[in-house]
Design a protein around this motif. Structure first.
Motif, PDB file in Angstrom:
ATOM      1  N   ALA A 200     111.446  -3.399  -0.875  1.00 35.73           N
ATOM      2  CA  ALA A 200     112.058  -4.329  -1.837  1.00 35.73           C
ATOM      3  C   ALA A 200     113.206  -5.118  -1.199  1.00 35.73           C
ATOM      4  CB  ALA A 200     112.570  -3.568  -3.042  1.00 35.73           C
ATOM      5  N   ALA A 201     113.349  -6.374  -1.647  1.00 39.32           N
ATOM      6  CA  ALA A 201     114.453  -7.200  -1.153  1.00 39.32           C
ATOM      7  C   ALA A 201     115.780  -6.693  -1.697  1.00 39.32           C
ATOM      8  CB  ALA A 201     114.236  -8.651  -1.567  1.00 39.32           C
ATOM      9  N   LYS A 202     115.731  -6.107  -2.875  1.00 41.78           N
ATOM     10  CA  LYS A 202     116.964  -5.637  -3.516  1.00 41.78           C
ATOM     11  C   LYS A 202     116.621  -4.429  -4.394  1.00 41.78           C
ATOM     12  CE  LYS A 202     120.846  -7.729  -5.996  1.00 41.78           C
ATOM     13  NZ  LYS A 202     121.322  -8.968  -6.625  1.00 41.78           N
ATOM     14  N   VAL A 203     117.478  -3.422  -4.362  1.00 43.82           N
ATOM     15  CA  VAL A 203     117.274  -2.261  -5.241  1.00 43.82           C
ATOM     16  C   VAL A 203     118.491  -2.116  -6.159  1.00 43.82           C
ATOM     17  CG1 VAL A 203     116.989   0.247  -5.363  1.00 43.82           C
ATOM     18  CG2 VAL A 203     115.779  -1.048  -3.585  1.00 43.82           C
ATOM     19  N   LEU A 204     118.235  -2.030  -7.449  1.00 42.85           N
ATOM     20  CA  LEU A 204     119.316  -1.813  -8.421  1.00 42.85           C
ATOM     21  C   LEU A 204     119.198  -0.400  -8.945  1.00 42.85           C
ATOM     22  CD1 LEU A 204     118.931  -5.046 -10.588  1.00 42.85           C
ATOM     23  CD2 LEU A 204     120.581  -4.668  -8.741  1.00 42.85           C
ATOM     24  N   GLU A 205     120.321   0.216  -9.219  1.00 40.64           N
ATOM     25  CA  GLU A 205     120.223   1.516  -9.886  1.00 40.64           C
ATOM     26  C   GLU A 205     121.394   1.730 -10.825  1.00 40.64           C
ATOM     27  OE1 GLU A 205     120.179   4.129  -6.309  1.00 40.64           O
ATOM     28  OE2 GLU A 205     121.676   5.272  -7.419  1.00 40.64           O
ATOM     29  N   ALA A 206     121.144   2.521 -11.847  1.00 41.48           N
ATOM     30  CA  ALA A 206     122.194   2.765 -12.844  1.00 41.48           C
ATOM     31  C   ALA A 206     121.923   4.097 -13.536  1.00 41.48           C
ATOM     32  CB  ALA A 206     122.205   1.646 -13.878  1.00 41.48           C
ATOM     33  N   GLU A 207     123.012   4.733 -13.978  1.00 42.92           N
ATOM     34  CA  GLU A 207     122.895   6.002 -14.709  1.00 42.92           C
ATOM     35  C   GLU A 207     123.521   5.843 -16.091  1.00 42.92           C
ATOM     36  OE1 GLU A 207     123.042   8.980 -10.841  1.00 42.92           O
ATOM     37  OE2 GLU A 207     124.909   8.487 -11.868  1.00 42.92           O
ATOM     38  N   TYR A 208     122.881   6.466 -17.055  1.00 41.09           N
ATOM     39  CA  TYR A 208     123.313   6.330 -18.452  1.00 41.09           C
ATOM     40  C   TYR A 208     123.472   7.711 -19.080  1.00 41.09           C
ATOM     41  CZ  TYR A 208     121.508   1.632 -17.582  1.00 41.09           C
ATOM     42  OH  TYR A 208     121.270   0.378 -17.048  1.00 41.09           O
ATOM     43  N   LEU A 209     124.450   7.822 -19.958  1.00 38.64           N
ATOM     44  CA  LEU A 209     124.725   9.116 -20.603  1.00 38.64           C
ATOM     45  C   LEU A 209     124.839   8.937 -22.114  1.00 38.64           C
ATOM     46  CD1 LEU A 209     127.505  10.269 -18.130  1.00 38.64           C
ATOM     47  CD2 LEU A 209     125.377  11.531 -18.520  1.00 38.64           C
ATOM     48  N   VAL A 210     124.210   9.835 -22.821  1.00 39.39           N
ATOM     49  CA  VAL A 210     124.324   9.830 -24.291  1.00 39.39           C
ATOM     50  C   VAL A 210     124.654  11.250 -24.751  1.00 39.39           C
ATOM     51  CG1 VAL A 210     123.075   9.502 -26.470  1.00 39.39           C
ATOM     52  CG2 VAL A 210     122.803   7.840 -24.636  1.00 39.39           C
ATOM     53  N   PRO A 211     125.733  11.406 -25.537  1.00 34.58           N
ATOM     54  CA  PRO A 211     126.123  12.746 -25.978  1.00 34.58           C
ATOM     55  C   PRO A 211     125.266  13.240 -27.155  1.00 34.58           C
ATOM     56  CG  PRO A 211     127.602  11.137 -26.930  1.00 34.58           C
ATOM     57  CD  PRO A 211     126.645  10.376 -26.062  1.00 34.58           C
ATOM     58  N   HIS A 212     125.500  14.474 -27.547  1.00 36.28           N
ATOM     59  CA  HIS A 212     124.900  14.992 -28.774  1.00 36.28           C
ATOM     60  C   HIS A 212     125.306  14.090 -29.936  1.00 36.28           C
ATOM     61  CE1 HIS A 212     123.574  18.876 -27.221  1.00 36.28           C
ATOM     62  NE2 HIS A 212     124.747  19.046 -26.638  1.00 36.28           N
ATOM     63  N   LEU A 213     124.344  13.802 -30.803  1.00 37.81           N
ATOM     64  CA  LEU A 213     124.649  13.016 -32.002  1.00 37.81           C
ATOM     65  C   LEU A 213     124.427  13.909 -33.219  1.00 37.81           C
ATOM     66  CD1 LEU A 213     122.753   9.763 -30.933  1.00 37.81           C
ATOM     67  CD2 LEU A 213     125.232  10.101 -30.932  1.00 37.81           C
ATOM     68  N   PRO A 214     125.453  14.051 -34.063  1.00 37.41           N
ATOM     69  CA  PRO A 214     125.307  14.893 -35.263  1.00 37.41           C
ATOM     70  C   PRO A 214     124.710  14.082 -36.412  1.00 37.41           C
ATOM     71  CG  PRO A 214     127.563  14.101 -35.093  1.00 37.41           C
ATOM     72  CD  PRO A 214     126.801  13.461 -33.952  1.00 37.41           C
ATOM     73  N   HIS A 215     123.941  14.741 -37.254  1.00 35.70           N
ATOM     74  CA  HIS A 215     123.263  14.010 -38.336  1.00 35.70           C
ATOM     75  C   HIS A 215     124.239  13.432 -39.354  1.00 35.70           C
ATOM     76  CE1 HIS A 215     120.329  16.928 -36.803  1.00 35.70           C
ATOM     77  NE2 HIS A 215     119.439  16.011 -37.068  1.00 35.70           N
ATOM     78  N   LEU A 216     125.201  14.254 -39.748  1.00 35.29           N
ATOM     79  CA  LEU A 216     126.197  13.850 -40.747  1.00 35.29           C
ATOM     80  C   LEU A 216     125.605  13.178 -41.985  1.00 35.29           C
ATOM     81  CD1 LEU A 216     128.989  12.600 -38.317  1.00 35.29           C
ATOM     82  CD2 LEU A 216     129.026  14.656 -39.728  1.00 35.29           C
ATOM     83  N   PRO A 217     124.605  13.781 -42.620  1.00 34.21           N
ATOM     84  CA  PRO A 217     124.198  13.233 -43.917  1.00 34.21           C
ATOM     85  C   PRO A 217     125.399  13.343 -44.858  1.00 34.21           C
ATOM     86  CG  PRO A 217     123.332  15.458 -43.659  1.00 34.21           C
ATOM     87  CD  PRO A 217     123.966  15.082 -42.347  1.00 34.21           C
TER      88      PRO A 217
END
Lengths: 152, 752
Positions: B336-353
């Protein structure tokens, strides 16, 4: 201890701990279950009732503070369920699960009584204490606007 | 204007003392027909060809709703679909909420299935009754059935201008053989009179706005006591030392006892701890506060979200199990001419009805009756029977209105817990969960890390797509392995339409330290966030319009086969690929629609910061654009949002619009504000003060919703709106501030 309350225009006598939050007195002792528990710390507004026309969070209001004042719950907002806000809520399909809506209506009714033509910012400010997890906020605002005589 | 009156309908709950036993009844009609609602179980003589439909000799049509109402509008939708197929007048329809019983088929109101899995079945239930009524009329008139029509609550013979009301035909129809539901002819979709067309009324609207709708905590039975439970704050914890003397001394407290200690896997078992039973909720709460408990927190006391994040990131930085492979990603990245990379994080999500779990249980003489805000009454029945050691035939589960569910109330723990407490207390008991209980003892959405890499050629085209995802799957709650399976990856990884010649998607290990559960849209939330953000990142790295990048990467309109996708199988939300293919054309369609709605092309001249994302989930397609503005208090705020769905045929348009509005707001809660963290194995956000969800001022002033007209089989609606919102928010924040935030809550990562 015997406590005398005036709820939705009716004199009631309760035998409860005077420190019991008004919420539990209304729900458990009087059987008026339209007022909801949501957080117990005045953070969500589900338990909103009127004390002498002022919206209060009944979950943090000791029942003794309601003595000698007029308590209005959702069941007493109108005699026939036809308060303009109640009608607007049905017509615009505001509720989803509906659990928070008694509190939303009581807060909105107090707002319109104090300020019949609120701006959007005033609506946001007054309704900020009432959470809705279903996310009906745009229709809540539309319902208030409709009753205030503006565009929903 | 609706042909169904909007103001006069009402719904109500029969008291437990009635023979009918506290079923939630709803009436689409006015008070005249509400005067004599047929009591369920005592519906009397009539036509009852199946478990869903009953018609009396006075023409009152009772339709059973077997799915739980939690705000999605199922009680205002499903019964009218049956009624419409039947040819009933909505004003004469009574809706009865089903108890938990296998005879109704799957009742687990979860996975956005109520219409997509049951539309055909439900219509056939109505069509069977219609066929019998028409046969009875045709026989009486001595004409051919296909010259008659069932409409407006009557069978009509146009040629002779004769007409008989349903009620008049019930007696004769009931004597006819019940036709096979597979053989009956359905009306053409376009000929249904009410559903999919007009604004349908909210069945429970009047009850809700007058405070008379009955939710989990609103049931009162004779002699009932009130209970709360002190549950272990850490999953798998138990009592080391208990002194209940002070709790027992609280006036009104009747009983204090230990609950059974659950073993692994946790599944649907109650959490254990100490039950406090009293004569009021307040006394029970005071009693619980007076308990002196020393907890043995157990192995999960090590759970610390900050440290765990390092583990998750290490997991996605190492090779996982490849479940999707097209071409050769490694070779393509190398060239590849260029490589991109990234990391993503998502915490626990509570329902909270807004309504935390609440159940009333009455154990009496070896049988148990419960009234529960449950999404899954059959499971509740099973779990109650299990905890009491009695047969399921001795358990009756009545479903109340749910004050929100979002997946939390699909679990059986709170129903089983209440049943056990009732037996131990020797009285009917209502068990109330507090908000703190809900947060501490929930089944939150899982926690995740994603690593994405893209190889671009010298023209900027994506030639390699490499994705790794790590999260403890829900299966771990039920004893499964700590690595997402190929079936878990159906949610936005395997079914992502990519016009890329080299693809590899890998699942990476992650050990659970919380009870992971289903949460509205589930894994799609973080898969849509990472992929949707990454496509935007690719666009900006190339200097192209993100909309063009989306359309290029998704590729031309086409249906992708398993081979095209590079996967051996696709769970596809329980649907066949023939009926619900992975359709790049439909994903393009929602992107094109939502960018047109939001005037995407004019964003530079209008000076707006817009973010775009799209996602397929629950076999529906959704595109979202949000606009963000700077805000003194919040840093940034979504001021307007646009959302378009292609869910195939829809039944209740207004409730689809309302689900989409709600999805935008819940998506904003998830992405901008949301999430809970753990320290010492305990949730660090005890109540709404810290566990933040959108308030009215956090929600956009205007949400534009659109439903793409389609003849395709129905897809899900309740969940699919949520997933694209996160990436749309992140991409809009980038457009406004130039800051790329790769983790929820986004607002915590924005610098002003």
């Amino acid at each position: 201890m015997s406590i005398k309350l005036r709820v939705n225009g009716v004199e009631r006598t309760l035998d409860v701990d005077p420190e019991m939050p008004l919420l539990w007195a209304i729900r458990d002792a009087l059987g008026l279950t339209g007022t909801k528990y949501g957080c117990g710390e005045a953070l969500c507004g589900a338990c909103t009732v009127h004390l002498d026309d002022q919206p209060v969070r009944s979950c943090v209001t000791p029942v003794r503070r309601a003595v000698g004042r007029a308590v209005t719950t959702i069941e007493g907002l109108s005699p026939d369920g036809k308060h303009p806000l109640q009608q607007a809520w049905v017509e615009l399909g505001v509720p989803q699960c509906g659990y928070c809506q008694a509190g939303q209506l009581m807060t909105a009714a107090a707002l319109l009584k104090a300020k019949p033509k609120p701006t959007d910012d005033e609506i946001d400010q007054s309704m900020a204490g009432n959470l809705c997890r279903c996310g009906t906020y745009t229709r809540i605002r539309a319902g208030i606007r409709k009753v205030a005589g503006g565009q929903p | 204007m609706s042909r169904v009156g909007l103001v006069t309908r009402r719904s109500f709950l029969l008291g437990a003392g009635l023979a009918a036993g506290g079923l939630t009844l709803g009436l689409f009609g006015d008070e005249a027909s509400a005067a004599d609602p047929p009591a369920p179980g005592a519906l009397g003589p009539g036509l009852a060809p199946n478990v869903m439909v009953h018609i009396t000799e006075t023409g009152v049509v009772t339709i059973v709703c077997a799915r739980s109402e939690m705000g999605q509008g199922v009680r205002s939708s499903v019964p009218l679909l049956v009624a419409d197929e039947l040819g009933a007048v909505p004003e004469r329809v009574v809706v009865v909420q089903a108890v938990g019983d296998k005879k109704y088929g799957d009742q687990n109101t979860d996975g956005s299935t109520s219409i997509r899995k049951f539309d055909d079945k439900l219509r056939r239930m109505g069509a069977v009754a219609r066929t019998m009524l028409v046969s009875a009329a045709a026989k009486q008139w001595n004409v051919k059935p296909d010259t008659c029509e069932a409409i407006d609550g009557a069978v009509k013979h146009a040629a002779s201008k004769r007409s008989l009301g349903f009620g008049e035909l019930v007696k004769a129809a009931a004597k006819l053989p019940v036709p096979d539901e597979k053989s009956v002819v359905l009306r053409p979709w376009a000929e249904l009179r009410h559903v999919a067309k007009e604004r349908l009324p909210l069945l429970d609207g009047h009850a809700i706005v007058t405070g008379t709708g009955a939710y989990g905590a609103d049931i009162k039975v004779e002699g009932m006591l009130y209970a709360v439970v002190a549950r272990p704050p850490v999953v798998g914890g138990k009592i080391a030392k208990l002194d209940k003397a002070k709790a027992l001394a609280v006036p009104g407290v009747k009983k204090v006892f230990e609950m059974p200690v659950p073993g692994k896997p946790w599944g649907h078992q109650p959490w254990g701890g100490v039950a406090v039973v009293a004569d009021s909720t307040w006394a029970a709460l005071k009693g619980r506060a007076a308990l002196e408990i020393t907890w043995d927190h157990g192995a999960n006391a090590v759970y610390d979200s900050a440290a765990y994040e390092t583990k998750l990131l290490a997991s996605v930085r190492a090779q996982g199990t490849a479940h999707r492979t097209v071409g050769d990603v490694d070779a393509a990245m190398g060239k590849a001419a260029k490589v991109l990379e990234a990391e993503y994080l998502v915490p626990h999500l509570p329902h909270l009805p807004m309504e935390p779990p609440a159940v009333t249980a009455k154990f009496d003489g070896g049988a148990c009756e419960i009234w529960a805000a449950t999404q899954n009454p059959q499971l509740a029945r099973t779990e109650v029977a299990k905890v009491l050691g009695i047969g399921e035939d001795k358990v009756t589960v009545r479903v109340t209105l749910l004050g929100g569910g979002f997946g939390r109330k699909s679990k059986g723990d709170f129903s089983a817990e209440a049943a056990f407490i009732s037996r131990e207390a020797g009285a009917p008991v209502r068990v109330q969960w507090t908000r703190e209980d809900d947060l501490k003892n929930g089944y939150p959405n899982t926690v995740s890390a994603q690593r994405l890499r893209a190889g671009l050629d010298d023209k900027g085209r994506v030639v390699a797509w490499h994705q790794r995802t790590a999260f403890p799957p829900i299966g771990t709650t039920f004893g499964g392995p700590p690595e997402p399976s190929i079936n878990d990856l159906q949610q936005g990884v395997l079914d992502l339409a990519l016009d890329v010649p080299n693809i590899r998607s890998e699942a990476c290990r992650a050990e659970p330290h919380a009870r992971i559960g289903w949460y509205r849209s589930v894994y799609n939330i973080f898969h849509a966030f990472s992929a949707g953000s990454f496509i935007d990142e690719i666009a900006h790295a190339r200097g192209v319009d993100p909309r063009d990048a989306w359309l290029e990467i998704v590729g031309p309109a086409r249906k992708l086969s398993l081979e095209d996708l590079g996967i051996p199988k696709l769970a596809n939300y329980g649907e066949s690929l023939d009926k619900h293919p992975v359709d790049a054309g439909r994903l393009r369609g929602v992107i094109e629609r939502v960018t047109a709605m939001s005037k995407w092309a004019d964003r530079k001249t209008s000076g707006r910061a817009l973010g775009l994302a799209a996602h397929r989930s629950f076999v529906s397609y959704v595109g979202v654009v949000v606009s963000v503005v700077r805000d003194e208090r919040r840093k940034v705020r979504v001021d307007e949002a646009w959302i378009a769905i292609d869910a195939g045929r829809v039944v209740n348009k207004d409730r689809v619009h309302s689900q989409l509005e709600g999805a935008i707001v819940m998506g904003i809660s998830n992405a901008m504000l949301g999430g809970v963290t753990y320290k010492g194995g305990i949730v660090e956000q005890p109540n709404f003060r810290d566990a933040k969800i959108a308030r009215i001022g956090d929600a956009p002033r205007t949400i534009h919703t659109d439903i793409i007209a389609s003849d395709a089989p129905p897809g899900g609606v309740g969940e699919p709106g949520v997933p694209p919102v996160g990436a749309a928010c992140a991409n809009a924040i980038f457009a406004l501030t130039g800051q790329r935030v790769r983790r929820f809550p986004l607002l915590a990562g924005v610098k002003v």
